[in-house]
Design a protein around this motif. Sequence first.
Motif, short mmCIF file in Angstrom:
data_model
loop_
_atom_site.label_atom_id
_atom_site.label_comp_id
_atom_site.label_asym_id
_atom_site.label_seq_id
_atom_site.Cartn_x
_atom_site.Cartn_y
_atom_site.Cartn_z
N PRO A 91 25.33 28.64 -15.12
CA PRO A 91 23.74 28.62 -14.78
C PRO A 91 23.08 27.39 -14.42
O PRO A 91 23.62 26.50 -14.84
CB PRO A 91 23.32 29.20 -15.93
CG PRO A 91 24.32 28.73 -17.03
CD PRO A 91 25.65 28.83 -16.26
N GLY A 93 20.61 24.36 -14.36
CA GLY A 93 20.04 23.62 -15.68
C GLY A 93 20.29 22.19 -15.52
O GLY A 93 20.96 21.71 -14.62
N LEU A 96 23.61 20.14 -14.38
CA LEU A 96 24.60 20.91 -14.00
C LEU A 96 25.79 20.09 -13.08
O LEU A 96 26.91 20.43 -13.32
CB LEU A 96 24.01 22.03 -13.08
CG LEU A 96 24.94 22.76 -12.26
CD1 LEU A 96 25.96 23.57 -13.36
CD2 LEU A 96 24.11 24.01 -11.57
N THR A 113 31.68 28.59 -20.20
CA THR A 113 30.82 29.71 -20.39
C THR A 113 31.23 30.76 -21.30
O THR A 113 30.44 31.66 -21.99
CB THR A 113 30.38 30.48 -18.97
OG1 THR A 113 31.74 30.78 -18.58
CG2 THR A 113 29.85 29.56 -18.16
N TYR A 149 23.09 19.55 -20.96
CA TYR A 149 23.31 20.74 -20.15
C TYR A 149 23.94 21.84 -21.08
O TYR A 149 23.29 22.92 -21.21
CB TYR A 149 24.19 20.40 -18.95
CG TYR A 149 24.52 21.66 -18.36
CD1 TYR A 149 23.52 22.46 -17.41
CD2 TYR A 149 25.72 22.31 -18.43
CE1 TYR A 149 23.85 23.42 -16.50
CE2 TYR A 149 25.83 23.59 -17.53
CZ TYR A 149 24.97 24.23 -17.09
OH TYR A 149 25.37 25.47 -16.09
N ILE A 153 22.40 25.33 -21.86
CA ILE A 153 22.54 26.60 -21.49
C ILE A 153 23.15 27.46 -22.79
O ILE A 153 23.21 28.65 -22.55
CB ILE A 153 23.57 26.80 -20.29
CG1 ILE A 153 25.05 25.85 -20.62
CG2 ILE A 153 22.95 26.08 -19.14
CD1 ILE A 153 26.26 26.22 -19.98
N LYS A 154 23.81 26.71 -23.61
CA LYS A 154 24.57 27.74 -24.62
C LYS A 154 24.52 26.66 -26.12
O LYS A 154 25.34 26.77 -26.82
CB LYS A 154 26.05 27.56 -24.57
CG LYS A 154 26.51 28.74 -23.03
CD LYS A 154 27.94 28.69 -23.17
CE LYS A 154 28.32 29.90 -24.09
NZ LYS A 154 27.77 31.44 -23.64
#
Length: 163
Positions: A91, A93, A96, A113, A149, A153-154
């Motif tokens: 995704p 961000g 990235l 991911t 990053y 995202i996570k």
Amino acid sequence: MTDKHPAPKDPSEVSREHDETERRLDGPALIIAVPLLLVAIYFAFYGVDSGRSDIETAQMGTPATEAGQVRQITAVTSKTIELPHLQPILPPGPGLEAVEVNCVVCHSPRLITDQPDFSREQWTEIVHKMVGTFGAHVTADDQDLIIDYLTFIKGTDTSGDSQ
Ligand code: HEC
């Protein structure tokens, strides 16, 4: 002389016998011959034609009625040669690009991911493991960007975060 050489039959007699033979066969012969002929005609037109029409149509790129078939063949072919282009699964961000440059050299970004959400500390450990244990060549600046990053995202907001 008459015994040795029996007089030849009257030609008209012979032809009459022949006629009778033909007449006798007419009924059954037709019953067999007509369906056979029909079957032969059917295969001549449809049997042989359908056997090669797909390939021929695909090569010639012809009529509109066959276009669907051609497209179907193309679709199957393109499916088999589709390359695993996996980058889009990351995704957007900040940072990235650093991940795309440094983290997909050895494995699919799916490995990233597919992970559960981790704390910043845990992501830092993973990145350090990639560099220290697995030998990833990532500059210190890029490592920071990547950790940012991954946390973006996570990341988790829970107590695992040491900062
Ligand atoms: C030098 C090759 C290499 C590079 C470059 C690399 N990795 Fe890995 N990575 C591995 C190997 C080997 C594994 C272990 C794979 C396995 O367990 O099947 C792994 C596994 C992982 C895992 C799974 C979890 C774990 O701890 O094993 C994550 C997440 C991961 N890498 C993230 C990254 C990130 C983020 C980067 C960019 C900084 C990166 N990797 C760059 C080799 C690399």
